[in-house]
Design a protein around this motif. Structure first.
Motif, PDB file in Angstrom:
ATOM      1  N   LEU A 134       0.219  12.490  11.215  1.00  0.00           N
ATOM      2  CA  LEU A 134      -1.130  13.159  11.010  1.00  0.00           C
ATOM      3  C   LEU A 134      -1.442  12.815   9.668  1.00  0.00           C
ATOM      4  O   LEU A 134      -2.041  13.030   8.351  1.00  0.00           O
ATOM      5  N   ILE A 135       0.953  13.105   9.156  1.00  0.00           N
ATOM      6  CA  ILE A 135       0.540  13.692   7.458  1.00  0.00           C
ATOM      7  C   ILE A 135      -0.200  12.308   6.716  1.00  0.00           C
ATOM      8  O   ILE A 135      -0.820  11.553   6.030  1.00  0.00           O
ATOM      9  N   ALA A 153       4.005   9.783  -2.090  1.00  0.00           N
ATOM     10  CA  ALA A 153       4.182   8.690  -0.514  1.00  0.00           C
ATOM     11  C   ALA A 153       5.726   8.969  -0.620  1.00  0.00           C
ATOM     12  O   ALA A 153       6.709   8.874   1.375  1.00  0.00           O
ATOM     13  N   ILE A 154       6.826   8.760  -1.073  1.00  0.00           N
ATOM     14  CA  ILE A 154       7.970   8.335  -1.589  1.00  0.00           C
ATOM     15  C   ILE A 154       8.642   9.978  -1.074  1.00  0.00           C
ATOM     16  O   ILE A 154       9.795   9.908  -0.678  1.00  0.00           O
ATOM     17  N   SER A 155       8.404  10.932  -1.473  1.00  0.00           N
ATOM     18  CA  SER A 155       8.906  11.876  -1.737  1.00  0.00           C
ATOM     19  C   SER A 155       8.544  12.428  -0.350  1.00  0.00           C
ATOM     20  O   SER A 155       9.354  13.938   0.025  1.00  0.00           O
ATOM     21  N   ALA A 156       7.333  12.596   0.277  1.00  0.00           N
ATOM     22  CA  ALA A 156       6.842  13.238   1.065  1.00  0.00           C
ATOM     23  C   ALA A 156       7.996  12.781   2.335  1.00  0.00           C
ATOM     24  O   ALA A 156       8.591  13.142   3.512  1.00  0.00           O
ATOM     25  N   GLY A 157       7.075  11.115   2.506  1.00  0.00           N
ATOM     26  CA  GLY A 157       8.533  10.419   3.405  1.00  0.00           C
ATOM     27  C   GLY A 157      10.090  10.649   3.747  1.00  0.00           C
ATOM     28  O   GLY A 157      10.350  10.567   4.662  1.00  0.00           O
ATOM     29  N   GLY A 181       0.818  -1.136   0.308  1.00  0.00           N
ATOM     30  CA  GLY A 181       0.112  -0.232  -0.500  1.00  0.00           C
ATOM     31  C   GLY A 181       0.811   1.383  -0.129  1.00  0.00           C
ATOM     32  O   GLY A 181       1.981   0.997  -0.030  1.00  0.00           O
ATOM     33  N   VAL A 182       0.015   2.373  -0.754  1.00  0.00           N
ATOM     34  CA  VAL A 182       1.179   3.760  -0.338  1.00  0.00           C
ATOM     35  C   VAL A 182       1.488   4.078   1.475  1.00  0.00           C
ATOM     36  O   VAL A 182       2.618   4.243   1.131  1.00  0.00           O
ATOM     37  N   ALA A 183       1.032   3.371   2.159  1.00  0.00           N
ATOM     38  CA  ALA A 183       1.109   3.839   3.680  1.00  0.00           C
ATOM     39  C   ALA A 183       2.450   3.106   4.156  1.00  0.00           C
ATOM     40  O   ALA A 183       3.944   3.623   4.336  1.00  0.00           O
ATOM     41  N   LEU A 184       2.777   1.806   3.156  1.00  0.00           N
ATOM     42  CA  LEU A 184       4.220   1.659   2.914  1.00  0.00           C
ATOM     43  C   LEU A 184       5.385   1.461   2.209  1.00  0.00           C
ATOM     44  O   LEU A 184       6.781   2.220   3.612  1.00  0.00           O
ATOM     45  N   PHE A 185       4.548   2.908   1.580  1.00  0.00           N
ATOM     46  CA  PHE A 185       6.276   3.312   1.311  1.00  0.00           C
ATOM     47  C   PHE A 185       6.290   5.202   2.072  1.00  0.00           C
ATOM     48  O   PHE A 185       7.776   5.114   1.860  1.00  0.00           O
ATOM     49  N   PHE A 186       5.084   5.327   2.154  1.00  0.00           N
ATOM     50  CA  PHE A 186       5.483   6.627   3.189  1.00  0.00           C
ATOM     51  C   PHE A 186       6.581   6.220   4.717  1.00  0.00           C
ATOM     52  O   PHE A 186       7.214   7.007   4.500  1.00  0.00           O
ATOM     53  N   PHE A 239      -2.291   9.850   3.767  1.00  0.00           N
ATOM     54  CA  PHE A 239      -1.181   8.339   3.023  1.00  0.00           C
ATOM     55  C   PHE A 239      -2.487   6.881   4.028  1.00  0.00           C
ATOM     56  O   PHE A 239      -2.019   5.792   3.596  1.00  0.00           O
ATOM     57  N   ARG A 240      -3.501   6.849   4.195  1.00  0.00           N
ATOM     58  CA  ARG A 240      -4.058   5.736   5.533  1.00  0.00           C
ATOM     59  C   ARG A 240      -5.075   5.202   4.230  1.00  0.00           C
ATOM     60  O   ARG A 240      -5.153   5.748   4.013  1.00  0.00           O
TER      61      ARG A 240
END
Length: 476
Positions: free
Chosen positions: A469-470, A415-419, A310-315, A475-476
């Motif tokens: 919060l982000i 997600a990768i960018s923000a993470g 999922g997206v959360a994993l990448f974040f 990304f949840r």
């Protein structure tokens, strides 16, 4: 997307070794590291380059050449911004109230997207210390690192090194701000609110007569070296030049030289300008770029075997590694994983074949990936029209546009960018400017927390809630 060659997983060891040494050596044996870091980076880099040139098939040689070009572009941008920012000096008189500090940090967060987090940090950290000199303490330095040296630079490829590497891979310049501005607002806004309440408590500890005396006159600023804004404009304009090759980098180098030779010596002295930070970054990233080639290729070749991440994993994944490693190679590693997982190799080959014979019509696509390829072509027409018209579309641009053109895959790049950018603030080793800011503060006798104190006193109670919060909102 599977490469025509498969590097041995054992060849990831030089990359892991270099990152581990970069993270731990300054803490455990700083004196030895200061003398020998170049030898370590060059040796590990040569091992990997030698493996690619002498052991792997000829198809791998293009990877070495492409990586060398990316490193050159990367270091030209970082270096030119460092030199130009070193030619601008800000003098501040008076003392800052909490509101003035919030305004300063907000301005710093915006400037970080124009000068890069390294350039903005080097330009603003000394006036930041001076304007808070009678009550400067750890939270001033740490929140400066959070906001100016990291989170603030999330809007443009110039802002933070990971985003510029994405730009070199084919992510359009303004795509980041279009998709990350809301995350930036939430992150910067929440951190500024936290800082205000912490700083207000610190401000009120001083007796009111003392505060009123020291805070007047406020807002007295003096700027020297503003001619460097011309060179800054040249660098920013050069970022958008991709053809012919190396014109972009030539303009950046010329701007840096122009800034260096036209800036008066007293300005460089006032900024305590030295070449050492840039030299260290150039050497370490030379080793990083070289050693990370097997890791990136292995990820692309094997990411398809993952379950449905999922997206959360990448974040959280890219972010967690960005906290303990440098965030630039972490970004590339997870971008490679996303390309390997979500971009079908046969779809890319079909696009390459069709582009080689001319701009294909929409009906030319067939097979299970037809819709994805149509969306990829639309993204290429939108973001790389010039390359498409001249048939100079690169393999990286095709793969990136497969993610950009298909809406359900966009979130993985976000997600990768923000993470990578946000989590880089979690430790001193997460992003290059962090240690540089600490070194300047220590030199000016400002108390800064140690590595463990930084994490437990500031990252966990302040940055972690922001990251959660982000995640909950986006990304949840």
């Amino acid at each position: 997307m599977v490469h025509a060659y498969e590097p041995s997983p054992w060849m990831i060891l030089p990359f892991g070794t270099l990152l581990a040494v970069i993270a731990l050596a300054p803490l455990l044996f700083a004196e030895w590291w200061g003398r020998h870091y170049a030898k370590v980076a060059f040796t590990l880099g040569l091992v990997t380059v030698g493996y690619y040139l002498c052991v792997l098939p000829s198809a791998a040689h293009a990877k070495v050449l492409g990586t060398a070009e990316e490193y050159f572009s990367f270091i030209c941008l970082i270096g030119s911004l460092y030199v130009v920012s070193g030619g601008i000096h800000i003098s501040v008189k008076g003392e800052a109230t909490p509101w003035e500090n919030v305004r300063f940090l907000l301005i710093g967060a915006v400037i970080a997207n124009l000068l890069g987090t390294t350039g903005a940090s080097m330009l603003l950290i000394r006036p930041w210390i001076r304007m808070n000199k009678y009550r400067i303490t750890s939270h001033h330095i740490v929140f400066f690192i959070f906001i100016v040296a990291n989170v603030g630079g999330c809007l443009t490829p110039i802002g933070d090194p990971p985003l510029f590497l994405g730009y070199l891979k084919g992510i359009p310049f303004f795509w980041v701000i279009t998709h990350c501005w809301a995350i930036w607002l939430v992150g910067v806004g929440t951190l500024l609110a936290m800082f205000y309440f912490v700083d207000r408590r610190n401000y009120q500890r001083a007796p009111k007569p003392v505060r009123e005396h020291l805070a007047e006159p406020g807002d007295h600023w003096r700027f020297d070296g503003l001619a460097n804004l011309v060179f800054l404009g040249a660098i920013l304009g050069a970022v958008f030049i991709s053809h012919p090759p190396f014109v972009r980098e030539g303009i950046m180098i010329a701007a840096a030289l122009g800034s260096w030779f036209t800036t008066k010596e007293p300005i460089h002295k006032a900024n305590h300008f030295t070449w050492h930070p840039l030299q260290e970054v150039a050497i370490l990233f030379l080793g990083i770029f070289a050693t990370m080639m097997p890791a990136l290729d292995w990820l692309e070749n094997n990411a398809a075997t993952l379950n449905q991440p999922g997206v959360a994993l990448f974040f959280w994944g890219s972010g967690t590694l960005s906290s303990i490693l440098d965030n630039a190679p972490t970004y590339l590693s997870f971008l490679s994983a996303a390309l390997g997982k979500f971009v079908p190799g046969d779809a890319v080959q079909q696009m390459q074949t069709l582009l080689a014979t001319g701009i294909p019509a929409q009906a030319a696509f067939s097979g299970p990936h037809a819709e994805g390829l149509r969306n990829t072509l639309l993204a290429l027409q939108q973001y790389h029209a010039g390359d498409l018209a001249t048939r100079q579309v690169t393999l990286d641009e095709i793969k990136i546009c497969y993610l950009l053109g298909n809406a359900n895959l966009n979130a993985f790049i976000v997600a990768i960018s923000a993470g990578s950018v946000f989590f880089g603030a979690n430790t001193y080793i997460g992003n290059g400017p962090n240690f540089m800011v600490k070194a300047i503060a220590d030199h000016q006798k400002v108390h800064t927390p140690g590595f463990i104190g930084y994490v437990f006193k500031y990252t966990l109670p302040f940055m972690l809630p922001v990251l959660v919060l982000i995640w909950l909102i986006f990304f949840r």
